[in-house]
Scaffold this active site. Structure first.
Site: not given
Lengths: 324, 418
Positions: B259-261
């Protein structure tokens, strides 16, 4: 107390504190900056003369700032170069200088190096780093436009120079400030040569810094200001001498590998010829090619190197004087 | 979906909504990552492929509002809330500007009803919101942005460093990301508060956590609770067999990393935190027994301090992957973290001078003093009990510190990229 009264009183106190800090910064911290000290030094030189005249005035970036010591130049000279300076700043500074009608400038020595117009180091956002100093003679709107910043941001930074600069107070209190000694604009505190095992690598790093991919070698706006600077010299009858500053052999070869140097200078002088009828070029790029010991990095000279270079430039300038 | 009595129709609408949200997220954020990964995998088998890459800009904050939108749909599907039929109110819920680009990821149950209430000016609320915003700005521009100079210098040139600078940059990054993200959350919560809207807390002094599981109840709370409610529990949570439970934990953390990257560094960071948590769960009894044998239970403050220190170190090891520009950089740092240790920092260029370091460290100390007060008696209570002169001096001091020591170089918030 109603909330409106409270807010007004709170904001008033805050404003007083901010004003006090701002005044303290302008009065005690700003004058310690090298651009301000250089200006004071210049003013002192001018006021010491009965008929103010500068024979040789130097402009450029850190190369010239640390590389040319007026001590070794015969006649009245002053080094107005400063780290990171672009022709945009040079133009406004020279314009300010020639506005003082009582001062006569005979010769101007302008740096003309391979990185002089590089977009990556001279593009808009790098301009007017010493914004408070330049705001004394450059219009704020113009600075905002050139820097690509909002007018509000530039206004705040010029009127409240303490913003984000609190560390300078701390530097001053802890005596950590960089008060490098200066002589007629020249300052250089590098006394020993660089000891990098792989000078080729250092040269490649310098090249990467000045000539990164997707960055123009000649920034259009900077070049326009360069031509405007030349116009200004013409209007004021100042002889122009271009100086190609010495750089290390490794660095020169690194540039040569990637940039068509002849073509670069041909393009520049084609435009210069449209403005100036007469000028001189001192090409000293290779002057210290075999003297690595005079550099503290691939493109900056140490104090000893600066002394030798200054003497060499003096020789050349005196020769030119005789020829004229 | 809410009107339909047919469960299959409801589910179909839910899937359609989730697919459209996840589809947008995939297209903008993950397409090129998966495409590149497929190419690399195929190249291992000498199968050349020039995969399709999309040249599109990542919409700022897409991960945040995609998740907020999904939580609404799922809550409507679950019958927790009624569907919002006013397009303007729904659009406001998705795009409420204070938290649009970096959260907190709000829940419809909390946010939507507040938009329907009439708001009145409340001096106390406005002042509390402004104080929170000022504190957020202090954390962001004074601490995070000044730390960024050192962290970026070292993490963007890791090959030039060994030992102390790498440790320093990693610890600094821990504070940078906390101050950057919690600073943004404070500004968002504060500005929403001024307008009469209460947003959920996103951070509760996470580096005071005594375990990894506690850390994740204090760090990015709105995302952790989102994953708990909409992924971990639907997967069965801990009400399944132990291996399945542990697998659930790992899956949730890997997806959280992703989700973060769209990068393997984030996937490894997520997986590492999942593994920490699994080991923590598996060794709980063993650790409790050891603490009892050593006698740590009898000195609870020391015990707490040791646990906080261990948790902080483990979290920092994770941050190495989170911040590194590549997996190889991360492994280089891990390999050289304790090699060629020299305490002479004067010969090492870390991108900043002593005065900046003093400012950074003093600011962190000030923040930690505030944290200790918050942890024990609460900052609002502590401040409101002081005389007016003291309170105003404190507020003016914070504003002046921001103006004096803030790095006003336009550094974007780290979480804007997600």
């Amino acid at each position: 107390m109603t909330f409106v009264k409270k807010i007004i009183i709170f904001l008033s106190i805050l404003l007083v504190v901010i004003t006090f800090i701002n005044i303290a910064y302008i009065k005690f911290i700003q004058p310690q900056k090298i651009v301000e000290r250089r200006w004071v030094s210049y003013k002192n030189l001018i006021t010491s003369m009965e008929e103010p005249a500068i024979d040789f005035i130097f402009f450029g970036d850190s190369h010239i700032e640390g590389g040319i010591n007026p001590l070794y130049i015969d006649g009245n000279s002053f080094n107005f170069a400063i780290g990171g300076e672009s022709y945009t700043e040079t133009y406004y500074l020279l314009k300010r200088l020639v506005e003082d009608n009582n001062v006569k400038f005979n010769n101007i020595i302008l740096q003309l190096d391979l990185h002089t117009f590089s977009e990556s180091v001279r593009g808009g956002k790098f301009l007017f780093d010493q914004i408070y100093f330049y705001s004394k003679f450059v219009d704020i709107k113009k600075m905002a436009e050139l820097k690509g910043e909002s007018l509000v941001s530039v206004f705040l930074r010029t009127k409240f120079p303490f913003l984000g600069n609190g560390k300078h107070f701390l530097d001053s209190i802890l005596k950590l400030d960089d008060l490098t000694s200066m002589y007629l604009g020249w300052s250089n505190h590098h006394k020993t040569a660089y000891h990098i095992d792989n000078r080729q690598e250092a040269a490649a790093e310098a090249f990467e810094h000045y000539f990164p991919k997707d960055s123009a070698i000649i920034d259009k706006d900077t070049f326009e200001y360069f031509l405007d600077t030349l116009e200004l010299t013409k209007e004021n009858n100042i002889n122009v001498i271009f100086l190609k500053y010495p750089i290390s052999k490794e660095y020169y070869l690194e540039i040569d590998k990637n940039v068509d140097i002849n073509n670069y200078y041909n393009d520049i002088f084609t435009e210069v010829n449209k403005v100036l009828d007469d000028y001189v070029v001192l090409d000293l790029h290779d002057y210290f090619f075999d003297k690595g010991e005079y550099y503290y990095d691939p493109e900056h000279l140490i104090v000893d190197g600066a002394e030798i270079l200054s003497k060499k430039i003096n020789e050349e300038l005196q020769k030119l004087n005789k020829e004229n | 979906m809410s009107e339909s009595q047919n469960q299959k129709t409801k589910t179909a609408f839910l899937i359609l909504s989730l697919l459209s949200n996840l589809g947008l997220l995939f297209a903008f954020k993950y397409f090129n990552f998966f495409s590149g990964s497929v190419r690399e995998i195929l190249s291992l088998f000498s199968i050349p492929l020039s995969p399709l890459t999309l040249k599109v800009l990542l919409p700022v904050g897409i991960s945040f509002y995609a998740f907020q939108s999904m939580s609404y749909t799922i809550d409507v599907y679950r019958g927790k809330i009624n569907a919002q039929r006013h397009l303007g109110i729904f659009a406001l819920y998705i795009s409420f500007f204070p938290q649009l680009v970096a959260g907190p990821i709000e829940r419809a149950t909390n946010l939507l009803p507040q938009f329907l209430k009439k708001q009145y000016f409340d001096y106390g609320r406005v002042i509390n919101g402004a104080k929170l915003m000022a504190w957020g700005f202090f954390k962001k521009v004074v601490i995070a942005d000044n730390l960024a100079v050192v962290v970026n210098t070292i993490y963007n040139n890791v090959g030039d460093y060994t030992g102390i600078p790498l440790i320093l940059a990693t610890v600094f990054f821990a504070f940078q990301i906390y101050c950057d993200f919690s600073g943004y959350s404070d500004i968002a919560i504060g500005s929403a508060k001024i307008m009469g809207i209460s947003l959920m807390d996103n951070f509760k002094r996470p580096y005071y956590s005594r375990s990894i599981s506690e850390f994740w109840t204090r760090w990015h709370i709105s995302l952790s609770s989102w994953f708990r409610d909409y992924l971990y529990i639907p997967l069965g949570g801990n009400r399944v067999s132990v291996p399945r439970w542990l697998l659930n934990l790992l899956v949730v953390f890997i997806i959280s990393g992703l989700w973060h990257g769209a990068s393997w560094t984030f996937v490894i960071w997520g997986a590492l935190n999942g593994i920490y948590l699994i080991i923590e769960k598996l060794t709980k009894n063993l650790r409790d027994n050891m603490a009892e044998r050593v006698g740590l239970n009898r000195v609870p403050k020391l015990y707490a301090l040791i646990e906080i220190a261990i948790t902080f170190i483990l979290i920092n090891l994770g941050w190495i992957f989170f911040r590194s520009n590549s997996i190889s950089d991360a492994f280089y740092i891990l390999k050289h973290l304790f090699s060629n240790i020299s305490l002479d920092l004067s010969k090492i260029s870390i991108g900043t001078g002593w005065s900046s370091l003093i400012i950074i460290l003093s600011s962190i100390i000030l923040m930690e003093i505030v944290h200790i007060i918050q942890e024990n008696i609460g900052m609002r209570h502590f401040i409101s009990n002081r005389p007016l002169l003291v309170r105003w001096s404190a507020y003016i001091l914070i504003i002046i510190l921001i103006l004096l020591f803030g790095a006003f170089n336009g550094t974007a918030f780290i979480y804007f990229q997600f």
